[in-house]
Design a protein around this motif. Structure first.
Motif, mmCIF file in Angstrom:
data_model
loop_
_atom_site.group_PDB
_atom_site.id
_atom_site.type_symbol
_atom_site.label_atom_id
_atom_site.label_comp_id
_atom_site.label_asym_id
_atom_site.label_seq_id
_atom_site.Cartn_x
_atom_site.Cartn_y
_atom_site.Cartn_z
ATOM 1 N N GLY A 39 0.814 -1.208 0.000
ATOM 2 C CA GLY A 39 0.000 0.000 0.000
ATOM 3 C C GLY A 39 0.850 1.261 0.000
ATOM 4 O O GLY A 39 1.770 1.403 0.796
ATOM 5 N N THR A 40 0.540 2.199 -0.899
ATOM 6 C CA THR A 40 1.257 3.466 -0.954
ATOM 7 C C THR A 40 0.293 4.575 -1.343
ATOM 8 O O THR A 40 -0.832 4.321 -1.788
ATOM 9 C CB THR A 40 2.440 3.391 -1.936
ATOM 10 O OG1 THR A 40 3.331 4.489 -1.701
ATOM 11 C CG2 THR A 40 1.968 3.402 -3.385
ATOM 12 N N TRP A 77 0.950 -3.616 -6.141
ATOM 13 C CA TRP A 77 0.858 -2.297 -5.536
ATOM 14 C C TRP A 77 -0.588 -1.831 -5.473
ATOM 15 O O TRP A 77 -1.362 -2.036 -6.402
ATOM 16 C CB TRP A 77 1.721 -1.307 -6.316
ATOM 17 C CG TRP A 77 3.179 -1.567 -6.107
ATOM 18 C CD1 TRP A 77 3.953 -2.461 -6.784
ATOM 19 C CD2 TRP A 77 4.020 -0.969 -5.121
ATOM 20 N NE1 TRP A 77 5.227 -2.451 -6.285
ATOM 21 C CE2 TRP A 77 5.303 -1.549 -5.265
ATOM 22 C CE3 TRP A 77 3.814 -0.001 -4.139
ATOM 23 C CZ2 TRP A 77 6.383 -1.181 -4.460
ATOM 24 C CZ3 TRP A 77 4.885 0.368 -3.333
ATOM 25 C CH2 TRP A 77 6.152 -0.224 -3.493
ATOM 26 N N VAL A 78 -0.916 -1.194 -4.336
ATOM 27 C CA VAL A 78 -2.271 -0.710 -4.094
ATOM 28 C C VAL A 78 -2.186 0.760 -3.690
ATOM 29 O O VAL A 78 -1.403 1.123 -2.816
ATOM 30 C CB VAL A 78 -2.954 -1.510 -2.965
ATOM 31 C CG1 VAL A 78 -4.367 -0.994 -2.712
ATOM 32 C CG2 VAL A 78 -2.967 -2.999 -3.286
ATOM 33 N N LEU A 79 -2.998 1.602 -4.331
ATOM 34 C CA LEU A 79 -3.040 3.023 -3.977
ATOM 35 C C LEU A 79 -4.074 3.265 -2.881
ATOM 36 O O LEU A 79 -5.161 2.670 -2.891
ATOM 37 C CB LEU A 79 -3.402 3.871 -5.196
ATOM 38 C CG LEU A 79 -2.312 4.111 -6.238
ATOM 39 C CD1 LEU A 79 -2.890 4.839 -7.433
ATOM 40 C CD2 LEU A 79 -1.162 4.908 -5.632
ATOM 41 N N ASN A 80 -3.739 4.154 -1.947
ATOM 42 C CA ASN A 80 -4.675 4.506 -0.888
ATOM 43 C C ASN A 80 -4.381 5.925 -0.412
ATOM 44 O O ASN A 80 -3.225 6.310 -0.245
ATOM 45 C CB ASN A 80 -4.548 3.550 0.297
ATOM 46 C CG ASN A 80 -5.730 3.616 1.244
ATOM 47 O OD1 ASN A 80 -6.665 2.826 1.120
ATOM 48 N ND2 ASN A 80 -5.738 4.558 2.180
ATOM 49 N N ASP A 86 -1.218 -5.422 2.713
ATOM 50 C CA ASP A 86 -0.395 -6.077 3.736
ATOM 51 C C ASP A 86 0.691 -5.198 4.312
ATOM 52 O O ASP A 86 1.182 -5.450 5.413
ATOM 53 C CB ASP A 86 0.253 -7.333 3.140
ATOM 54 C CG ASP A 86 -0.793 -8.278 2.558
ATOM 55 O OD1 ASP A 86 -1.639 -8.754 3.338
ATOM 56 O OD2 ASP A 86 -0.776 -8.510 1.338
ATOM 57 N N THR A 87 1.113 -4.186 3.561
ATOM 58 C CA THR A 87 2.156 -3.288 4.040
ATOM 59 C C THR A 87 1.798 -1.852 3.695
ATOM 60 O O THR A 87 1.022 -1.598 2.764
ATOM 61 C CB THR A 87 3.530 -3.589 3.408
ATOM 62 O OG1 THR A 87 3.570 -3.043 2.074
ATOM 63 C CG2 THR A 87 3.811 -5.086 3.353
ATOM 64 N N ILE A 88 2.394 -0.942 4.444
ATOM 65 C CA ILE A 88 2.420 0.469 4.049
ATOM 66 C C ILE A 88 3.869 0.789 3.709
ATOM 67 O O ILE A 88 4.772 0.572 4.513
ATOM 68 C CB ILE A 88 1.948 1.394 5.181
ATOM 69 C CG1 ILE A 88 0.464 1.184 5.489
ATOM 70 C CG2 ILE A 88 2.206 2.864 4.819
ATOM 71 C CD1 ILE A 88 -0.009 1.913 6.731
ATOM 72 N N ILE A 89 4.096 1.289 2.507
ATOM 73 C CA ILE A 89 5.416 1.763 2.117
ATOM 74 C C ILE A 89 5.188 3.110 1.442
ATOM 75 O O ILE A 89 5.041 3.213 0.229
ATOM 76 C CB ILE A 89 6.170 0.736 1.252
ATOM 77 C CG1 ILE A 89 7.540 1.253 0.832
ATOM 78 C CG2 ILE A 89 5.341 0.232 0.094
ATOM 79 C CD1 ILE A 89 8.480 0.209 0.273
#
Length: 240
Positions: free
Chosen positions: A27-28, A65-68, A83-86
């Motif tokens: 997640g980014t 990759w997932v946008l948020n 699963d992650t925040i980067i």
């Protein structure tokens, strides 16, 4: 060399432990250059895209990759949307009460003020910051200035340009990029030391923390992490 061999072995073990999870969702925000942004082809780009892809390769993970949006990036991690925040997230005690962090992949770097006038009142004026950031928390708790919060980092800079705010406080890496592209903007006041470096955020107890920690360590030890920092942030960037 001994450390690198140990790290390589650990990477193999961690990759095996994580293999039960088919795809790791990263997640980014996609709105915080040069950390992360959307390029002209509509793809996620930036330092953290390059870093995340390399970490996944070293850990032998399949990642997507997932946008948020920033203001909901932690709630949507804890609810399982990824699963992650980067995403340029500083490690703080407050955040660590809600999620877990890997070790830092960027050392602690200063936050700076940027304004249109070098005589701006930083102690009692109107200061812009992005919502739910350590900079917003600092302005609210540690100064007498009036805090105005915005959902995106670009909006904080725009608030200075259009007169809604006297100055903006954000990570130096982000604001120096804005200053370099706008001759009317300038760095003012003294830098502010905030946070404990930038790391990946994961749900509490997630085994992937050890996996990514091992991959980050291997990049520090072989020099590729410092090279990547310099590539995206310049020769004057703080490195390991």
């Amino acid at each position: 060399m001994k450390k690198l061999i140990v790290t390589t072995a650990l990477l193999g073990l961690m990759a095996g432990a994580a293999s039960a999870q088919d795809v790791v969702r990263m997640g980014t925000e996609g709105a915080y250059p040069p950390y992360n942004f959307i390029n002209d082809d509509g793809e996620i780009d930036g330092f953290e895209r390059a870093l995340g892809d390399e970490l996944c390769a070293r850990a032998e993970l399949t990642c997507e990759w997932v946008l948020n949006d920033w203001d909901s990036i932690i709630p949507n991690l804890t609810s399982g949307n990824y699963d992650t925040i980067i995403a340029g997230m500083s490690i703080t005690d407050e955040r660590d009460e809600v999620i877990d962090f890997t070790q830092a992949y960027i050392p602690p770097t200063p936050s700076i003020f940027v304004a249109l006038d070098e005589d701006v009142d930083l102690s009692g004026g109107v200061i812009a910051a992005q919502t739910n950031t350590i900079q917003a928390g600092y302005i609210a708790a540690e100064t007498e200035a009036v805090l105005v919060e915005f959902a995106t980092p670009d909006e904080t800079v725009a608030a200075v340009r259009n007169g809604e705010a006297d100055a903006v406080l954000a990570d130096a890496d982000f604001l120096l990029d804005a200053v370099s592209s706008d001759p009317d903007l300038m760095v003012v006041g003294d830098p502010v030391a905030l946070g404990g470096g930038i790391g990946m955020g994961l749900r509490e107890g997630n085994d992937l923390i050890a996996t990514f920690d091992a991959a980050i360590t291997s990049m520090k030890e072989d020099g590729t992490l410092n090279a990547l920092i310099v590539e995206w942030f310049g020769d004057d960037a703080v490195t390991w």
